[in-house]
Design an enzyme around this catalytic site. Structure first.
Site, PDB file in Angstrom:
ATOM      1  N   HIS A  84       0.638 -16.692 -28.910  1.00 21.85           N
ATOM      2  CA  HIS A  84       0.259 -16.318 -27.561  1.00 21.85           C
ATOM      3  C   HIS A  84      -1.240 -16.049 -27.546  1.00 21.85           C
ATOM      4  O   HIS A  84      -1.830 -15.689 -28.576  1.00 21.85           O
ATOM      5  CB  HIS A  84       0.991 -15.042 -27.125  1.00 21.85           C
ATOM      6  CG  HIS A  84       2.427 -15.243 -26.775  1.00 21.85           C
ATOM      7  ND1 HIS A  84       2.870 -16.235 -25.914  1.00 21.85           N
ATOM      8  CD2 HIS A  84       3.555 -14.567 -27.172  1.00 21.85           C
ATOM      9  CE1 HIS A  84       4.176 -16.157 -25.780  1.00 21.85           C
ATOM     10  NE2 HIS A  84       4.622 -15.162 -26.536  1.00 21.85           N
ATOM     11  N   CYS A 111      -2.246 -20.015 -24.903  1.00 20.71           N
ATOM     12  CA  CYS A 111      -2.801 -19.922 -23.554  1.00 20.71           C
ATOM     13  C   CYS A 111      -4.237 -19.416 -23.609  1.00 20.71           C
ATOM     14  O   CYS A 111      -4.627 -18.690 -24.530  1.00 20.71           O
ATOM     15  CB  CYS A 111      -1.956 -18.984 -22.688  1.00 20.71           C
ATOM     16  SG  CYS A 111      -0.441 -19.748 -22.080  1.00 20.71           S
TER      17      CYS A 111
END
Length: 410
Positions: free
Chosen positions: A228, A271
């Protein structure tokens, strides 16, 4: 093959046999369909260097009209064999003893046509240093292609963060890691894999990898990071953030001296945006703030969560974008552009890794890394789309000074 080209090979056969390293040319000649698999086996079966050269020179004239030009390109790419190109000057070139510029690269070749400046003397052929010093063009293969001679080429580190204390599980990431391991093994790298690392462990693993003694004999290095993330940062599985620029800096010339002048390729699936782009069905994002995947559900963005916890604009300091040092001989390929999420499929893996594995697996024998990443961009942009028509475009940052070819075995 043209009669003039056959005559050049016949007239210079003794000198070619004397210096020609046939084994170093076989992969390229096979890749370009000049040699068949059987031809390669016949040449390799010869017991001495000179007999292998003889066998290659016997086969080349029988391999079609483009065989001569492909043979010259192979010499151009081969280590220490550029001087043999001077023996294959076409009729009408400069007389013996004069400087001439000869290019044997077809315009259809994947690389730029580079002129070779040579001086032909009575007993030897040498590069003209005066011409080389005055020219702005690359003079040899080593000037515009990184050497990839070691077997394996080097080490590949894969860090695969799947389970997090404060964020959603990254479903599909194990598939990404498995596919990347298979890909870079085929591309001749030794793979080192780590799963579910805290921020401290992640930083320590990358630091130890950057300084490992195995890089001294290696041609290059690969680092794949799956986690992430936010802009300029990725999460450890403990929820702590790690600066991407700090990780990249571990591979610069100050920290990783054994990698100086060698290509360092970093691929990041994470991301880079603070806005949550909601998904449904089997599609999720790598920002970590995802709710149930069986329905569309909008949750607070990372920015909103931070602003609630840190009023008076204190949150801005925590998510401030960071820049990557402009280090030479480095490539950082992000799965998405700044500010945006990166999509993944629970059963197939991330869009970026799917495209990367597909393109590199199909084109590594004939394209350089940057050219392949352009193809990856196109594949992700055109062939992938979420249930509600959300899109994605990867973002390579190129700091390489030469082209990178993997030269995988046939």
């Amino acid at each position: 093959m043209d009669k003039n080209h056959k005559e050049l090979l016949r007239r210079n056969r003794e000198r070619l046999v004397e210096d020609l390293e046939a084994l170093s040319l076989l992969s390229y000649l096979y890749q370009e369909h000049t040699l068949s698999e059987n031809d390669v086996d016949l040449i390799k079966a010869e017991s001495t260097r000179s007999s292998r050269a003889e066998k290659l020179l016997d086969i080349i004239p029988r391999r079609g009209p483009q065989a001569f030009h492909t043979f010259c390109r192979a010499l151009e790419r081969g280590d220490g064999q550029n001087h043999l190109l001077a023996l294959l000057k076409t009729p009408g070139s400069a007389p013996q003893g004069e400087v001439s510029s000869n290019s044997f690269v077809d315009s259809t070749d994947g690389m730029s046509s580079v002129a070779h400046h040579v001086t032909a003397g009575k007993s030897d052929v040498a590069t003209s240093s005066a011409v080389k010093n005055n020219s702005k063009l690359p003079q040899t293969t080593e000037d515009f292609i990184y050497p990839m001679k070691e077997q394996p080429h080097g080490w590949c580190l894969i860090i695969n963060n799947v389970d997090f204390e404060y964020h959603t599980r990254r479903g599909g990431s194990d598939i990404d890691a498995k596919q990347l391991k298979e890909l870079f093994t085929k591309l001749q790298y030794k793979v080192q894999e780590h799963r579910n690392q805290t921020a401290a462990q992640l930083k320590n693993t990358v630091l130890q990898f950057s300084k490992m003694s195995g890089h001294k004999e290696a041609d290059s290095m690969v680092f794949c990071l799956l986690s992430h993330g936010l802009e300029g940062q990725v999460y450890g599985c403990d929820g702590e953030l790690v600066s991407i620029s700090d990780l990249v800096a571990m591979f610069n010339g100050y920290e990783a001296k054994d990698l100086i002048g060698k290509p360092k390729m970093i691929f990041i699936q994470a991301c880079r945006g603070v806005e949550y782009d909601h998904g449904a069905d089997l599609e999720v994002t790598d920002n970590g703030f995802v709710s149930k995947i069986d329905k569309v559900h909008v949750t607070p963005t990372n920015a909103e969560i931070l602003k609630a916890a840190f009023p008076n604009d204190q949150a801005e300091n925590l998510v401030e974008p960071e820049t990557i040092p402009a280090e030479a001989d480095m490539l950082v390929a992000y799965s998405t552009v700044p500010g945006y999420v990166s999509w993944s499929h629970l059963q197939k893996g991330s869009w970026f890794v799917q495209a990367l594995v597909d393109v590199f697996g199909s084109y590594a024998r004939k394209e350089d890394v940057v050219s392949m990443l352009v193809l990856v961009n196109g594949k992700v942009a055109k062939e992938f789309e979420s249930y509600n028509r959300k899109k994605q475009i990867p973002a390579p940052v190129v700091m390489l000074t030469k082209k990178v070819f993997f030269f995988p075995p046939s």
